[in-house]
Scaffold this motif. Structure first.
Motif, PDB file in Angstrom:
ATOM      1  N   HIS A  33       0.829  -1.200   0.000  1.00  0.00           N
ATOM      2  CA  HIS A  33       0.000   0.000   0.000  1.00  0.00           C
ATOM      3  C   HIS A  33       0.869   1.258   0.000  1.00  0.00           C
ATOM      4  O   HIS A  33       0.629   2.194  -0.768  1.00  0.00           O
ATOM      5  CB  HIS A  33      -0.938  -0.015   1.211  1.00  0.00           C
ATOM      6  CG  HIS A  33      -1.753   1.224   1.337  1.00  0.00           C
ATOM      7  ND1 HIS A  33      -1.409   2.249   2.181  1.00  0.00           N
ATOM      8  CD2 HIS A  33      -2.887   1.610   0.712  1.00  0.00           C
ATOM      9  CE1 HIS A  33      -2.294   3.212   2.077  1.00  0.00           C
ATOM     10  NE2 HIS A  33      -3.212   2.847   1.183  1.00  0.00           N
ATOM     11  N   ASP A  34       1.886   1.280   0.856  1.00  0.00           N
ATOM     12  CA  ASP A  34       2.773   2.451   0.921  1.00  0.00           C
ATOM     13  C   ASP A  34       3.516   2.654  -0.400  1.00  0.00           C
ATOM     14  O   ASP A  34       3.658   3.783  -0.881  1.00  0.00           O
ATOM     15  CB  ASP A  34       3.775   2.306   2.069  1.00  0.00           C
ATOM     16  CG  ASP A  34       3.109   2.366   3.440  1.00  0.00           C
ATOM     17  OD1 ASP A  34       1.948   2.824   3.518  1.00  0.00           O
ATOM     18  OD2 ASP A  34       3.742   1.931   4.427  1.00  0.00           O
ATOM     19  N   ARG A  37       1.029   3.948  -2.997  1.00  0.00           N
ATOM     20  CA  ARG A  37       0.688   5.350  -2.730  1.00  0.00           C
ATOM     21  C   ARG A  37       1.821   6.261  -3.210  1.00  0.00           C
ATOM     22  O   ARG A  37       1.581   7.297  -3.829  1.00  0.00           O
ATOM     23  CB  ARG A  37       0.416   5.555  -1.241  1.00  0.00           C
ATOM     24  CG  ARG A  37      -0.123   6.955  -0.940  1.00  0.00           C
ATOM     25  CD  ARG A  37      -0.498   7.132   0.499  1.00  0.00           C
ATOM     26  NE  ARG A  37       0.665   6.906   1.335  1.00  0.00           N
ATOM     27  CZ  ARG A  37       0.628   6.352   2.530  1.00  0.00           C
ATOM     28  NH1 ARG A  37      -0.516   5.973   3.039  1.00  0.00           N
ATOM     29  NH2 ARG A  37       1.725   6.192   3.238  1.00  0.00           N
ATOM     30  N   TYR A  40       1.704   6.382  -7.013  1.00  0.00           N
ATOM     31  CA  TYR A  40       0.614   7.239  -7.477  1.00  0.00           C
ATOM     32  C   TYR A  40       0.974   8.709  -7.297  1.00  0.00           C
ATOM     33  O   TYR A  40       0.740   9.524  -8.195  1.00  0.00           O
ATOM     34  CB  TYR A  40      -0.673   6.936  -6.715  1.00  0.00           C
ATOM     35  CG  TYR A  40      -1.482   5.812  -7.293  1.00  0.00           C
ATOM     36  CD1 TYR A  40      -2.113   5.952  -8.524  1.00  0.00           C
ATOM     37  CD2 TYR A  40      -1.631   4.611  -6.621  1.00  0.00           C
ATOM     38  CE1 TYR A  40      -2.853   4.915  -9.068  1.00  0.00           C
ATOM     39  CE2 TYR A  40      -2.381   3.577  -7.154  1.00  0.00           C
ATOM     40  CZ  TYR A  40      -2.988   3.735  -8.373  1.00  0.00           C
ATOM     41  OH  TYR A  40      -3.731   2.726  -8.915  1.00  0.00           O
ATOM     42  N   THR A  41       1.549   9.055  -6.155  1.00  0.00           N
ATOM     43  CA  THR A  41       1.922  10.440  -5.889  1.00  0.00           C
ATOM     44  C   THR A  41       2.976  10.910  -6.891  1.00  0.00           C
ATOM     45  O   THR A  41       2.860  11.999  -7.463  1.00  0.00           O
ATOM     46  CB  THR A  41       2.461  10.578  -4.451  1.00  0.00           C
ATOM     47  OG1 THR A  41       1.449  10.124  -3.540  1.00  0.00           O
ATOM     48  CG2 THR A  41       2.826  12.000  -4.131  1.00  0.00           C
ATOM     49  N   GLU A  50      -4.425  14.082 -11.082  1.00  0.00           N
ATOM     50  CA  GLU A  50      -4.962  14.073  -9.728  1.00  0.00           C
ATOM     51  C   GLU A  50      -4.359  12.894  -8.960  1.00  0.00           C
ATOM     52  O   GLU A  50      -4.382  11.764  -9.452  1.00  0.00           O
ATOM     53  CB  GLU A  50      -6.488  13.923  -9.752  1.00  0.00           C
ATOM     54  CG  GLU A  50      -7.209  15.167 -10.209  1.00  0.00           C
ATOM     55  CD  GLU A  50      -7.054  16.304  -9.228  1.00  0.00           C
ATOM     56  OE1 GLU A  50      -7.121  16.060  -8.008  1.00  0.00           O
ATOM     57  OE2 GLU A  50      -6.835  17.441  -9.683  1.00  0.00           O
ATOM     58  N   PRO A  51      -3.826  13.131  -7.760  1.00  0.00           N
ATOM     59  CA  PRO A  51      -3.266  12.002  -6.993  1.00  0.00           C
ATOM     60  C   PRO A  51      -4.376  11.075  -6.517  1.00  0.00           C
ATOM     61  O   PRO A  51      -5.479  11.512  -6.201  1.00  0.00           O
ATOM     62  CB  PRO A  51      -2.551  12.672  -5.819  1.00  0.00           C
ATOM     63  CG  PRO A  51      -3.133  14.037  -5.729  1.00  0.00           C
ATOM     64  CD  PRO A  51      -3.662  14.409  -7.086  1.00  0.00           C
ATOM     65  N   PHE A  52      -4.081   9.787  -6.520  1.00  0.00           N
ATOM     66  CA  PHE A  52      -5.034   8.768  -6.080  1.00  0.00           C
ATOM     67  C   PHE A  52      -4.451   8.091  -4.854  1.00  0.00           C
ATOM     68  O   PHE A  52      -3.291   7.690  -4.858  1.00  0.00           O
ATOM     69  CB  PHE A  52      -5.253   7.745  -7.202  1.00  0.00           C
ATOM     70  CG  PHE A  52      -6.103   6.574  -6.797  1.00  0.00           C
ATOM     71  CD1 PHE A  52      -7.468   6.705  -6.635  1.00  0.00           C
ATOM     72  CD2 PHE A  52      -5.524   5.341  -6.558  1.00  0.00           C
ATOM     73  CE1 PHE A  52      -8.241   5.625  -6.262  1.00  0.00           C
ATOM     74  CE2 PHE A  52      -6.288   4.258  -6.183  1.00  0.00           C
ATOM     75  CZ  PHE A  52      -7.653   4.401  -6.037  1.00  0.00           C
ATOM     76  N   ASN A  53      -5.239   7.995  -3.805  1.00  0.00           N
ATOM     77  CA  ASN A  53      -4.787   7.329  -2.594  1.00  0.00           C
ATOM     78  C   ASN A  53      -5.454   5.953  -2.542  1.00  0.00           C
ATOM     79  O   ASN A  53      -6.662   5.857  -2.302  1.00  0.00           O
ATOM     80  CB  ASN A  53      -5.154   8.147  -1.353  1.00  0.00           C
ATOM     81  CG  ASN A  53      -4.467   7.618  -0.115  1.00  0.00           C
ATOM     82  OD1 ASN A  53      -3.595   6.775  -0.194  1.00  0.00           O
ATOM     83  ND2 ASN A  53      -4.880   8.115   1.028  1.00  0.00           N
ATOM     84  N   PRO A  54      -4.695   4.891  -2.809  1.00  0.00           N
ATOM     85  CA  PRO A  54      -5.295   3.558  -2.842  1.00  0.00           C
ATOM     86  C   PRO A  54      -5.790   3.143  -1.462  1.00  0.00           C
ATOM     87  O   PRO A  54      -5.207   3.530  -0.446  1.00  0.00           O
ATOM     88  CB  PRO A  54      -4.160   2.652  -3.317  1.00  0.00           C
ATOM     89  CG  PRO A  54      -2.917   3.391  -2.992  1.00  0.00           C
ATOM     90  CD  PRO A  54      -3.249   4.847  -3.042  1.00  0.00           C
ATOM     91  N   PRO A  56      -6.295   0.932   1.826  1.00  0.00           N
ATOM     92  CA  PRO A  56      -5.449  -0.079   2.483  1.00  0.00           C
ATOM     93  C   PRO A  56      -6.168  -1.421   2.558  1.00  0.00           C
ATOM     94  O   PRO A  56      -7.386  -1.497   2.416  1.00  0.00           O
ATOM     95  CB  PRO A  56      -5.212   0.509   3.876  1.00  0.00           C
ATOM     96  CG  PRO A  56      -6.396   1.389   4.109  1.00  0.00           C
ATOM     97  CD  PRO A  56      -6.817   1.916   2.769  1.00  0.00           C
ATOM     98  N   VAL A 121      -6.254  -1.708  -6.542  1.00  0.00           N
ATOM     99  CA  VAL A 121      -5.149  -0.770  -6.319  1.00  0.00           C
ATOM    100  C   VAL A 121      -4.401  -0.502  -7.621  1.00  0.00           C
ATOM    101  O   VAL A 121      -3.989   0.629  -7.886  1.00  0.00           O
ATOM    102  CB  VAL A 121      -4.190  -1.328  -5.238  1.00  0.00           C
ATOM    103  CG1 VAL A 121      -2.888  -0.570  -5.203  1.00  0.00           C
ATOM    104  CG2 VAL A 121      -4.854  -1.276  -3.878  1.00  0.00           C
TER     105      VAL A 121
END
Length: 197
Positions: A33-34, A37, A40-41, A50-54, A56, A121
């Motif tokens: 996940h980290d 993330r 994606y960032t 646009e940033p996407f926060n997957p 957890p 994800v």
């Protein structure tokens, strides 16, 4: 194991190993996940998206289910009366028919959920990469068309320069002829009498 204590230890080890496996899976999913993330960032920053926060992935429900199965084992199998009154082989067979098969089912469900989570994800990033690739391909096609048009333009400019040179030569020739004619007209006395008449 011929003794009750050995059976209990084996079963306790069984549950402890399962909990360790689930905890390790939780750590690995947190690392994934980290990492996702961060990807994606970075991708969003580099390409102005646009940033996407997957979301957890939580192993809590699987841990709770294993804990529930362990409590059921302790309630139904791990009693002194059951250990003493039933043959160890029969007890083990009942254990694996009920508890172990349920634990296996938890693993199957967890595996299915992890695969679905990974797809969830990864799919936005894959979509963004595909879209970016498509945009790059469109830009490349535009650049190719521009290069092709510039090559045609250069050829057309070269043709026009040749035509301009030819027209200048014609104009210069006409100017010479016009100058000759003007010189003759201005010298009317030098013309024969038939031309002056």
């Amino acid at each position: 194991s011929p003794f009750t204590r050995g059976v209990r230890n084996a079963m306790n080890d069984f549950f402890r190993q399962i909990q360790d496996d689930i905890t390790a899976a939780g750590r690995q999913s947190a690392e994934i996940h980290d990492m996702m993330r961060a990807m994606y960032t970075r991708f969003a920053k580099e390409h102005g998206l646009e940033p996407f926060n997957p979301p957890p992935f939580s192993v809590l429900k699987y841990q709770k289910e294993v804990e529930r199965l362990e409590r059921a084992y302790n309630t139904h199998f791990n009693t002194l009366w059951n250990m003493v009154s039933k043959a160890k082989f029969a007890l083990m067979r009942r254990f694996f028919e009920t508890i172990a098969s349920r634990v296996k089912h938890v693993y199957v469900i967890a595996n299915r959920d992890v695969e679905a989570w990974l797809k969830a994800v990864m799919s936005p990033l894959e979509s963004q990469v595909r879209e970016h690739h498509l945009q790059l391909r469109r830009r490349l096609d535009s650049i190719k068309r521009i290069h092709h048009a510039s090559d045609e333009l250069e050829e057309r400019i070269a043709e026009l320069e040749l035509q301009e040179t030819a027209l200048r030569e014609q104009r210069d020739g006409l100017d010479l002829q016009t100058g000759s004619i003007d010189a003759i007209v201005e010298q009317a006395d030098a013309l024969p009498l038939a031309a002056n008449a």
